[in-house]
Design an enzyme around this catalytic site. Structure first.
Site, PDB file in Angstrom:
ATOM      1  N   GLN A   1      46.590  57.262  55.120  1.00  0.00           N
ATOM      2  CA  GLN A   1      45.397  57.677  55.869  1.00  0.00           C
ATOM      3  C   GLN A   1      44.416  56.521  56.049  1.00  0.00           C
ATOM      4  OE1 GLN A   1      44.655  60.268  57.666  1.00  0.00           O
ATOM      5  NE2 GLN A   1      46.622  61.229  57.258  1.00  0.00           N
ATOM      6  N   SER A   2      44.923  55.312  56.153  1.00  0.00           N
ATOM      7  CA  SER A   2      44.055  54.136  56.316  1.00  0.00           C
ATOM      8  C   SER A   2      43.322  54.151  57.665  1.00  0.00           C
ATOM      9  CB  SER A   2      44.920  52.879  56.213  1.00  0.00           C
ATOM     10  OG  SER A   2      44.205  51.746  56.674  1.00  0.00           O
ATOM     11  N   ASN A   3      41.990  54.092  57.595  1.00  0.00           N
ATOM     12  CA  ASN A   3      41.194  53.948  58.826  1.00  0.00           C
ATOM     13  C   ASN A   3      41.407  52.567  59.438  1.00  0.00           C
ATOM     14  OD1 ASN A   3      39.653  56.517  58.695  1.00  0.00           O
ATOM     15  ND2 ASN A   3      38.881  55.631  56.796  1.00  0.00           N
TER      16      ASN A   3
ATOM     17  N   ALA B   1      44.162  50.768  59.329  1.00  0.00           N
ATOM     18  CA  ALA B   1      45.447  50.753  60.039  1.00  0.00           C
ATOM     19  C   ALA B   1      45.282  51.415  61.409  1.00  0.00           C
ATOM     20  CB  ALA B   1      46.516  51.468  59.214  1.00  0.00           C
TER      21      ALA B   1
END
Ligand SMILES: *Cc1c(COP(=O)(O)O)cnc(C)c1O
Length: 339
Positions: free
Chosen positions: A83-85, A87
């Site tokens: 859930q990396s913002n 990325a």
């Protein structure tokens, strides 16, 4: 101590990706709910940076993507949590700039993509899952080699975008903030990979920046100090980073009860959505700092909203709680007066 000088190579190219300056908005109802005066609390809207759903990573990507383009890159490679913002916004930046994007994420494929991961797909990024126990960095280096082998020119964007180069975006933000609020006493910010806080500290000094550790790195103080030293030169900024370590809860993915309360309070007093991993923790830290007297009425406090909304839709436990809260309104402060 405040320090306004820092090393800067002004010839560094910067890719225009965001919408600047971001707004600084008052939050009088939230301020009152916390026991501050209605003029004391402001929100710097770095969630509204434009591209790809917005968030703090855009300021850093302007610099790291600028360098990548200058080096002739055709592919951006970066790493992160599912859930990396960062990325997601790297995927959006690649779409905007016409670059291929490969995201190396921790975990395994499976189930329906939600939140940031769904957007990664929408932006056309390729996702590579690092095998269990395989360090993300070494998997990313392999991807870089694979990209070269297929004739691409890969650029590796660091975890969270937090190199000294990326952190320059937050030196810029600190300048913008001082123009908007010259009387700034404290800016409160979530500390993930550290570049956001480091850029602010490099320009504002240690005493005016309160970082709330989110559990993404093992040594937050050293992480921030290393980046600040790179930006400002060793000794360019004195003093230890001002940190709160009390909002990690049971770990990065498992925010505690104060975070849920902070999400609810910001939503119900100001209509502002926070996320459970970063901005919810930062707000819980701000609430705790007012409660213990570290932040006091009568001085200007700015909450840096760093984005993360898609992450809320990738965090089922928080969504379930938020939905349930609709059914139990007794502590809803909606009728609280603003003055
Ligand atoms: C990445 C992130 C942060 C933390 O920023 P760092 O520069 O990594 O410390 C804060 N908030 C949100 C929403 C983020 O995505």
């Amino acid at each position: 101590m405040a320090m306004t000088t820092h090393r800067e190579d002004d010839t560094s190219p910067r890719a225009p990706l965001g919408t600047w300056p971001t707004l600084l908005e008052p939050a009088p109802r939230l301020a009152r709910a916390l026991g501050l005066g209605p003029e004391d609390l402001w929100v710097k809207r770095d969630d509204l940076t434009g591209l790809g759903g917005g968030g703090n990573k855009i300021r850093k990507l302007e610099w790291t993507c600028g360098a990548a383009l200058a080096a002739g890159a055709t592919t951006l490679v970066t790493t992160g949590a599912p859930q990396s913002n960062h990325a997601r916004l790297t995927a959006a930046a690649g779409a905007r700039l016409g670059l291929r994007v490969v995201l190396v994420l921790a975990g395994a494929p499976g189930g329906t993509a939600s939140g940031n991961l769904a957007l990664d797909g929408l932006f056309g990024a390729t996702v590579v899952w690092a095998a269990d126990g395989e360090p993300l960095d070494s998997r990313a280096r392999k991807v870089v080699e694979e990209e070269r082998a297929r004739g691409e020119v890969p650029a590796l964007i660091p975890f969270g975008g937090s190199s000294a180069l990326g952190a320059r975006g937050y030196v810029e933000c600190a300048r913008e903030l001082l123009d908007q609020a010259p009387d700034l006493a404290t800016v409160v910010v979530a500390l993930g990979s550290g570049g956001t806080m480091a850029g602010l500290v490099a320009h504002l000094g240690t005493s005016r920046v309160l970082g709330v550790h989110c559990g993404a790195v093992t040594d937050p103080a050293a992480t921030v100090t290393r980046l600040v030293d790179e930006l400002a030169g060793p000794g360019g900024v004195t003093g230890a980073p001002r940190l709160r370590l009390d909002q990690v809860g049971d770990g990065y993915d498992t925010p505690g009860e104060p975070v849920m309360n902070a999400l609810t309070l910001a939503a119900r007093t100001e209509g502002i959505v926070l996320d459970p991993i970063y901005t919810g923790r930062a707000m819980a830290g701000l609430i705790a700092a007012v409660a213990d007297g570290d932040i006091t009425p009568g001085r200007r406090t700015v909450f840096l909203h760093t984005g993360g909304l898609p992450g809320l839709f990738g965090h089922p436990a928080t969504l379930a709680r938020a939905g349930a809260a609709l059914l139990s309104p007794p502590d809803n402060p909606r009728h609280a007066p603003t003055a």
